[in-house]
Design a protein around this motif. Structure first.
Motif, PDB file in Angstrom:
ATOM      1  N   SER A   1       3.108  13.726  -8.939  1.00 42.50           N
ATOM      2  CA  SER A   1       4.533  14.002  -8.783  1.00 42.50           C
ATOM      3  C   SER A   1       4.927  15.306  -9.465  1.00 42.50           C
ATOM      4  N   ALA A   2       4.321  15.584 -10.630  1.00 38.58           N
ATOM      5  CA  ALA A   2       4.627  16.815 -11.353  1.00 38.58           C
ATOM      6  C   ALA A   2       4.177  18.032 -10.553  1.00 38.58           C
ATOM      7  N   GLU A   3       3.009  17.933  -9.924  1.00 37.77           N
ATOM      8  CA  GLU A   3       2.515  19.043  -9.108  1.00 37.77           C
ATOM      9  C   GLU A   3       3.389  19.240  -7.875  1.00 37.77           C
ATOM     10  N   ALA A   4       3.849  18.115  -7.305  1.00 31.28           N
ATOM     11  CA  ALA A   4       4.647  18.194  -6.077  1.00 31.28           C
ATOM     12  C   ALA A   4       5.981  18.885  -6.299  1.00 31.28           C
ATOM     13  N   LEU A   5       6.526  18.766  -7.508  1.00 34.70           N
ATOM     14  CA  LEU A   5       7.826  19.377  -7.784  1.00 34.70           C
ATOM     15  C   LEU A   5       7.792  20.891  -7.632  1.00 34.70           C
ATOM     16  N   ALA A   6       6.617  21.482  -7.853  1.00 36.27           N
ATOM     17  CA  ALA A   6       6.493  22.931  -7.767  1.00 36.27           C
ATOM     18  C   ALA A   6       6.094  23.404  -6.377  1.00 36.27           C
ATOM     19  N   ASP A   7       5.876  22.452  -5.474  1.00 35.55           N
ATOM     20  CA  ASP A   7       5.441  22.800  -4.127  1.00 35.55           C
ATOM     21  C   ASP A   7       6.564  22.521  -3.128  1.00 35.55           C
ATOM     22  N   PRO A   8       7.206  23.568  -2.603  1.00 30.05           N
ATOM     23  CA  PRO A   8       8.340  23.375  -1.673  1.00 30.05           C
ATOM     24  C   PRO A   8       7.940  22.745  -0.346  1.00 30.05           C
ATOM     25  N   GLU A   9       6.628  22.600  -0.111  1.00 30.47           N
ATOM     26  CA  GLU A   9       6.166  21.964   1.120  1.00 30.47           C
ATOM     27  C   GLU A   9       6.205  20.438   1.026  1.00 30.47           C
ATOM     28  N   THR A  10       6.318  19.909  -0.195  1.00 27.56           N
ATOM     29  CA  THR A  10       6.358  18.460  -0.381  1.00 27.56           C
ATOM     30  C   THR A  10       7.797  17.967  -0.365  1.00 27.56           C
ATOM     31  N   SER A  11       7.962  16.649  -0.243  1.00 30.69           N
ATOM     32  CA  SER A  11       9.305  16.066  -0.217  1.00 30.69           C
ATOM     33  C   SER A  11      10.064  16.351  -1.507  1.00 30.69           C
ATOM     34  N   ASP A  12       9.407  16.118  -2.649  1.00 31.71           N
ATOM     35  CA  ASP A  12      10.078  16.344  -3.933  1.00 31.71           C
ATOM     36  C   ASP A  12      10.269  17.831  -4.202  1.00 31.71           C
ATOM     37  N   GLY A  13       9.273  18.634  -3.835  1.00 32.62           N
ATOM     38  CA  GLY A  13       9.391  20.076  -4.031  1.00 32.62           C
ATOM     39  C   GLY A  13      10.502  20.674  -3.195  1.00 32.62           C
ATOM     40  N   THR A  14      10.697  20.125  -1.988  1.00 26.84           N
ATOM     41  CA  THR A  14      11.791  20.585  -1.137  1.00 26.84           C
ATOM     42  C   THR A  14      13.133  20.332  -1.801  1.00 26.84           C
ATOM     43  N   ARG A  15      13.255  19.148  -2.422  1.00 26.05           N
ATOM     44  CA  ARG A  15      14.504  18.830  -3.126  1.00 26.05           C
ATOM     45  C   ARG A  15      14.770  19.836  -4.242  1.00 26.05           C
TER      46      ARG A  15
ATOM     47  N   ASP B   1       0.832  -1.203   0.000  1.00 29.75           N
ATOM     48  CA  ASP B   1       0.000   0.000   0.000  1.00 29.75           C
ATOM     49  C   ASP B   1       0.865   1.251   0.000  1.00 29.75           C
ATOM     50  N   PHE B   2       1.936   1.206   0.796  1.00 31.51           N
ATOM     51  CA  PHE B   2       2.804   2.377   0.906  1.00 31.51           C
ATOM     52  C   PHE B   2       3.421   2.735  -0.440  1.00 31.51           C
ATOM     53  N   PHE B   3       4.056   1.752  -1.087  1.00 34.98           N
ATOM     54  CA  PHE B   3       4.751   2.059  -2.338  1.00 34.98           C
ATOM     55  C   PHE B   3       3.774   2.281  -3.498  1.00 34.98           C
ATOM     56  N   TYR B   4       2.589   1.672  -3.413  1.00 37.72           N
ATOM     57  CA  TYR B   4       1.595   1.949  -4.457  1.00 37.72           C
ATOM     58  C   TYR B   4       1.165   3.403  -4.408  1.00 37.72           C
ATOM     59  N   ILE B   5       0.892   3.884  -3.189  1.00 42.63           N
ATOM     60  CA  ILE B   5       0.427   5.264  -3.032  1.00 42.63           C
ATOM     61  C   ILE B   5       1.557   6.262  -3.233  1.00 42.63           C
ATOM     62  N   ARG B   6       2.726   5.978  -2.623  1.00 40.52           N
ATOM     63  CA  ARG B   6       3.822   6.951  -2.612  1.00 40.52           C
ATOM     64  C   ARG B   6       4.714   6.906  -3.853  1.00 40.52           C
ATOM     65  N   LEU B   7       4.605   5.837  -4.658  1.00 39.08           N
ATOM     66  CA  LEU B   7       5.492   5.731  -5.820  1.00 39.08           C
ATOM     67  C   LEU B   7       4.714   5.569  -7.114  1.00 39.08           C
ATOM     68  N   PHE B   8       4.034   4.432  -7.275  1.00 40.68           N
ATOM     69  CA  PHE B   8       3.407   4.138  -8.565  1.00 40.68           C
ATOM     70  C   PHE B   8       2.222   5.056  -8.863  1.00 40.68           C
ATOM     71  N   ASP B   9       1.243   5.115  -7.960  1.00 41.73           N
ATOM     72  CA  ASP B   9       0.098   5.994  -8.188  1.00 41.73           C
ATOM     73  C   ASP B   9       0.531   7.452  -8.169  1.00 41.73           C
ATOM     74  N   TYR B  10       1.536   7.753  -7.362  1.00 43.45           N
ATOM     75  CA  TYR B  10       2.074   9.109  -7.257  1.00 43.45           C
ATOM     76  C   TYR B  10       2.585   9.598  -8.607  1.00 43.45           C
ATOM     77  N   ILE B  11       3.223   8.695  -9.361  1.00 47.43           N
ATOM     78  CA  ILE B  11       3.768   9.057 -10.668  1.00 47.43           C
ATOM     79  C   ILE B  11       2.683   9.025 -11.746  1.00 47.43           C
ATOM     80  N   LEU B  12       1.910   7.933 -11.774  1.00 49.80           N
ATOM     81  CA  LEU B  12       0.923   7.737 -12.835  1.00 49.80           C
ATOM     82  C   LEU B  12      -0.215   8.750 -12.763  1.00 49.80           C
ATOM     83  N   SER B  13      -0.549   9.214 -11.570  1.00 54.01           N
ATOM     84  CA  SER B  13      -1.658  10.162 -11.430  1.00 54.01           C
ATOM     85  C   SER B  13      -1.270  11.593 -11.786  1.00 54.01           C
ATOM     86  N   GLY B  14       0.029  11.830 -11.949  1.00 58.02           N
ATOM     87  CA  GLY B  14       0.505  13.179 -12.238  1.00 58.02           C
ATOM     88  C   GLY B  14       0.755  14.013 -11.010  1.00 58.02           C
TER      89      GLY B  14
END
Length: 402
Positions: free
Chosen positions: A265-279, A250-263
């Protein structure tokens, strides 16, 4: 020194050496100082024991002089950070530790002991994670277990250990024992709850498959059989993870696969509050600083000096951005040169280490690896093993994949 009985292996092991290497692999610290840095005393001990140290290769010596010069220049140039001189000095010494083992003559037995220590360390850490996970009981069925069991500091060691045992170690153990070890390491990887570990492990698997296809001298039937065996193991690994910790799916489905396929991840990159956006936020500021200081970078200081936001831990969340920030562009290119030299060497001499290193390098895109104290030891050993004197007898290597 005591050795493991000859009937267990074809290499002689120094048990004290393995114990020392194991201490350098496990992430142990005392009052914030990593025990792993004990390896820096090995050249000192060799000298005190009357053994001559060897002169590192000319490119290592040149790079070390370049680092020394950059340390002095940045210490004088970045006067606004004079209050951090002690931390700059410590960071400089710890970075230079990657070259310490180059002063010691590395033999085939050293590399064999190093590989065994990496394997034992990864197994111990994996078993500890399993015990911790099971001790949580019902609490382990929630995502909160990531903060209790998960760790992003050791994923790359799991990957290296996996391929070391996959392609065979010097220990002559049966295939069933190897299979149990491999499955234990896979469970350890998943219990890191680290997306970077899974992605890097998958990337290293693709490298192993590609290498097998390109270099295979066997018949097509044999090659297909090998690939089928790998697929069967992958299915066994998935089954083992599902039986032991279904929450991981469940963890990797939500945090990795669905996170990427649902799009998302692209939104998170622009949000500095998220893990990827912080990076992205941190990496952007690193690049901006390096552009303004193209010669020195931060002069071995970490990205913490930028104090980017409240509660900033000082992590660059990437081995490469961390090195670029500390070294500046010129020395960073030299740093990449040694990484490529290591890859080239082990591609010829030890495919298990080679595939494991590729996984570590992918992992380093998202987290620090060689900056960690145990990572520094691993890099130092790999670098020293790849720079043996000219004319020395090459290491013996016999591929024995599962």
């Amino acid at each position: 020194m005591g050795t493991i009985p000859a009937h267990l292996n074809h290499n002689r092991y120094d048990l004290a050496q393995i114990a020392l290497y194991l201490l350098c692999v496990l992430p142990i610290s005392i009052d914030g100082l990593g025990v792993n840095y004990l390896f820096t005393l090995i050249p000192v001990w060799a000298l005190l024991s009357g053994r001559a140290l060897q002169r590192p290769s000319s490119d290592v010596v040149l790079f070390m002089y370049g680092c020394m010069a950059m340390f002095l220049i940045s210490s004088a140039y970045q006067y606004e950070w004079i209050e951090f001189f002690d931390r700059r000095l410590i960071s400089f010494i710890l970075f230079m530790a990657m070259f310490f083992m180059c002063f010691v003559s590395i033999t085939e037995e050293h590399i064999a002991s190093f590989k065994l220590a990496v394997l034992i360390g990864a197994l111990l850490f994996s078993l500890n994670s399993l015990l911790t996970f099971f001790s949580l009981g019902l609490a382990a069925q929630a995502f909160e277990s990531k903060d209790i069991v998960g760790s992003q500091r050791y994923g790359f060691v799991y990957i290296l250990a996996f391929w070391v045992i996959w392609y065979g170690t010097s220990l002559r153990v049966g295939k069933l024992v190897r299979l149990v070890i491999l499955l234990t390491l896979v469970l350890g990887m998943t219990l890191t709850f680290s997306r970077a570990t899974i992605v890097a492990f998958g990337a290293s698997g693709l490298v192993a498959i590609a290498r097998g296809i390109v270099t295979s001298r066997r018949s097509i039937v044999s090659l297909v059989g090998r690939l089928a065996a790998g697929l069967v193991f992958a299915l066994l690994g998935v089954l083992a993870v599902y039986l032991v910790a279904p929450i991981i799916f469940d963890f990797f489905y939500i945090r990795l696969f669905d996170y990427i396929l649902s799009g998302a991840s692209a939104e998170a990159l622009a949000d500095p509050e998220t893990s990827d956006g912080t990076r992205v936020f941190i990496w952007t500021h690193i690049l901006e600083y390096v552009v303004r200081n193209p010669v020195t970078g931060a002069g071995f200081l970490g990205v913490w000096v930028l104090n980017l936001f409240e509660g900033f831990s000082g992590s660059s969340h990437s081995q490469y951005f961390d090195a670029l920030f500390r070294l500046g562009p010129l020395l960073f290119l030299g740093y990449l040169y040694f990484i490529l030299k290591i890859l080239k060497h082990y591609a010829r001499t030890d495919i298990g280490l080679f595939v494991g290193i590729t996984g570590m390098l992918v992992y380093g895109l998202f987290h620090e690896t060689f900056k960690e104290s145990h990572g520094t030891f691993i890099l130092s050993m790999l670098l020293a093993g790849s720079m043996r004197p000219r004319g020395s007898k090459p290491f013996k290597y016999v591929e024995n994949p599962i």
